[in-house]
Enzyme design. Structure first.
Site, PDB file in Angstrom:
ATOM      1  N   CYS A 298       0.810  -1.226   0.000  1.00 29.82           N
ATOM      2  CA  CYS A 298       0.000   0.000   0.000  1.00 29.82           C
ATOM      3  C   CYS A 298       0.842   1.275   0.000  1.00 29.82           C
ATOM      4  O   CYS A 298       0.641   2.173  -0.815  1.00 29.82           O
ATOM      5  CB  CYS A 298      -0.973  -0.013   1.177  1.00 29.82           C
ATOM      6  SG  CYS A 298      -0.172  -0.022   2.799  1.00 29.82           S
TER       7      CYS A 298
ATOM      8  N   HIS B   9      -2.226   1.026   6.884  1.00 28.75           N
ATOM      9  CA  HIS B   9      -2.698   0.947   5.505  1.00 28.75           C
ATOM     10  C   HIS B   9      -2.991   2.352   4.983  1.00 28.75           C
ATOM     11  O   HIS B   9      -3.462   3.224   5.723  1.00 28.75           O
ATOM     12  CB  HIS B   9      -3.963   0.084   5.412  1.00 28.75           C
ATOM     13  CG  HIS B   9      -4.340  -0.250   3.997  1.00 28.75           C
ATOM     14  ND1 HIS B   9      -3.577  -1.047   3.188  1.00 28.75           N
ATOM     15  CD2 HIS B   9      -5.412   0.140   3.248  1.00 28.75           C
ATOM     16  CE1 HIS B   9      -4.159  -1.167   2.008  1.00 28.75           C
ATOM     17  NE2 HIS B   9      -5.269  -0.447   2.009  1.00 28.75           N
TER      18      HIS B   9
ATOM     19  N   HIS C 162      -5.780   1.941  -3.885  1.00 30.44           N
ATOM     20  CA  HIS C 162      -4.804   1.401  -2.932  1.00 30.44           C
ATOM     21  C   HIS C 162      -4.383   0.004  -3.375  1.00 30.44           C
ATOM     22  O   HIS C 162      -4.961  -0.567  -4.312  1.00 30.44           O
ATOM     23  CB  HIS C 162      -5.409   1.339  -1.520  1.00 30.44           C
ATOM     24  CG  HIS C 162      -6.570   0.391  -1.403  1.00 30.44           C
ATOM     25  ND1 HIS C 162      -6.680  -0.551  -0.403  1.00 30.44           N
ATOM     26  CD2 HIS C 162      -7.691   0.220  -2.169  1.00 30.44           C
ATOM     27  CE1 HIS C 162      -7.810  -1.232  -0.557  1.00 30.44           C
ATOM     28  NE2 HIS C 162      -8.444  -0.780  -1.616  1.00 30.44           N
TER      29      HIS C 162
END
Length: 383
Positions: free
Chosen positions: A286, A338, A354
């Site tokens: 990510c 994340h 993402h």
């Protein structure tokens, strides 16, 4: 009565032809232009041209018009090269200079020259802007079949070839901008740099003589802050300044076009697999996707998601804009682990691109229960 019947049959035949010319396609989950184009044996650009007002991020269950390859063109009809430059354009919600330039096939610089206030005031909804006009051309069928010979004046090219050595910390975006070309044109002229750009590589760059002469002249001065004592500055690119405040970096400037390019650059990787520690098309994690995407445009982010969450300015979800970074604490973690980039914020729903551990590079939504629970914050990097 007979006359009315003829009229009805005429409109019916016209409607039938328009239906044959396009096929209506309903967007399903996971579909993008490339996937849809392959399904119909077309190119993505064919579908883009048929749907000029379609958003870059396709919405689920929306309808696209698909050109029908089997449709017959009407005969004995003059062929018209469309004039995409009607003279003026009314700015709609969420439109950007980049998008308008593509719609009318003109450059952003030409739009700014025709509308000087754009440099200082930017775009405003409802504003009428001037579109630099190109003459339309109508060619009859007989002219296409039997064109008259034209006298062609040969104009010597003023382009020049330069040999450039890649310096430390230089990127493709910076080099392309410096020499007045696009990244794609730079890669076309130097195919061996499509993968990476090692220091010391020698590039051959074809550019205009005017640009070459300008580069040989005295380099432009570094922009200065009104009060240079408040914070140290570093020049990143033309008209862009990085201000350091308490270890937080905020990038200032007119970034509407840059944000569109960032989103396009990131979404071009949709379908690339997840790879822990990955920062290439072989696989991204990510933060690696964000690190690589922003890095392609001379914006250096920290490498990890937790470090990326410490830069920029935090904003409320209602104020989230395209290009903002969105952070999550997934799998019950106490710390941010994340990150993604906002591509759309509408009706309380934020969509973001993402790299997910279970699906690779993709677009997800804060309406999904998993990300709704895991949401942590939004940071604005570009202001």
């Amino acid at each position: 009565m007979v006359f009315r019947l003829i009229i009805v049959l005429f409109f019916f035949s016209v409607g039938a032809f328009s239906q044959e010319k396009f096929i209506k396609h309903k967007i399903s989950k996971g579909e993008n232009l490339t996937v849809i184009a392959k399904k119909y044996g077309l190119k993505a650009k064919d579908i883009k041209e048929a749907n000029p007002d379609a958003p870059k991020v396709l919405k689920l269950n929306s309808i696209l018009l698909i050109p029908n390859k089997n449709a017959k063109s009407p005969q004995n009809t003059p062929q018209t090269v469309a004039n995409n430059n009607p003279g003026s354009h009314e700015v709609l919600q969420k439109e950007t200079l980049w998008g308008i330039s593509k719609k009318y096939n003109v450059s952003v610089d030409d739009l700014k020259k025709a509308n000087p206030t754009l440099e200082t005031e930017g775009l405003k909804i409802g504003q009428q802007i001037i579109i630099p006009s190109n003459s339309s051309l109508t060619v009859s069928e007989s002219t296409v079949k039997n064109p008259e010979p034209e006298k062609t004046e040969i104009v010597p090219s003023t382009d020049v070839d330069l040999v450039v050595e890649v310096q430390p910390k230089e990127t493709k975006y910076a080099i392309a901008k410096k020499y007045g070309i696009t990244v794609k044109e730079l890669e076309r002229q130097n195919p061996f740099i499509k993968g990476k750009l090692p220091v010391g590589y020698v590039l051959k760059i074809r550019t205009t003589k005017e640009k070459a002469d300008a580069l040989n002249a005295v380099s432009s001065p570094v922009p200065q802050l009104e009060n240079p004592t408040t914070a140290p500055t570093t020049q990143i690119a033309d008209n862009t300044v990085v201000i350091k405040k308490d270890s937080t970096f905020v990038y200032n400037g007119n970034h509407s076009d840059l944000i569109d390019q960032l989103i396009l650059n990131a979404t071009e990787n949709i379908g690339t697999r997840y790879r822990s520690g990955g920062t290439t098309k072989a696989g991204f994690d990510c933060s690696g996707l964000m690190f690589c995407t922003f890095g392609n445009f001379d914006i250096k982010l920290p490498r990890s998601s937790i470090e990326q969450s410490r830069i920029g300015t935090k904003v409320a979800t209602t104020e989230a804009q395209k290009g903002d970074l969105i952070f999550f604490k997934t799998n019950g973690r106490r710390h941010i682990n994340h990150v993604g980039m906002v591509v759309e914020n509408a009706d309380g729903e934020i969509k973001f691109v993402h790299s997910s551990t279970h699906g690779g590079v993709m677009i997800s939504s804060t309406k999904e229960a998993y990300y709704q629970r895991a949401f942590s914050q939004i940071n604005r990097i570009l202001e």
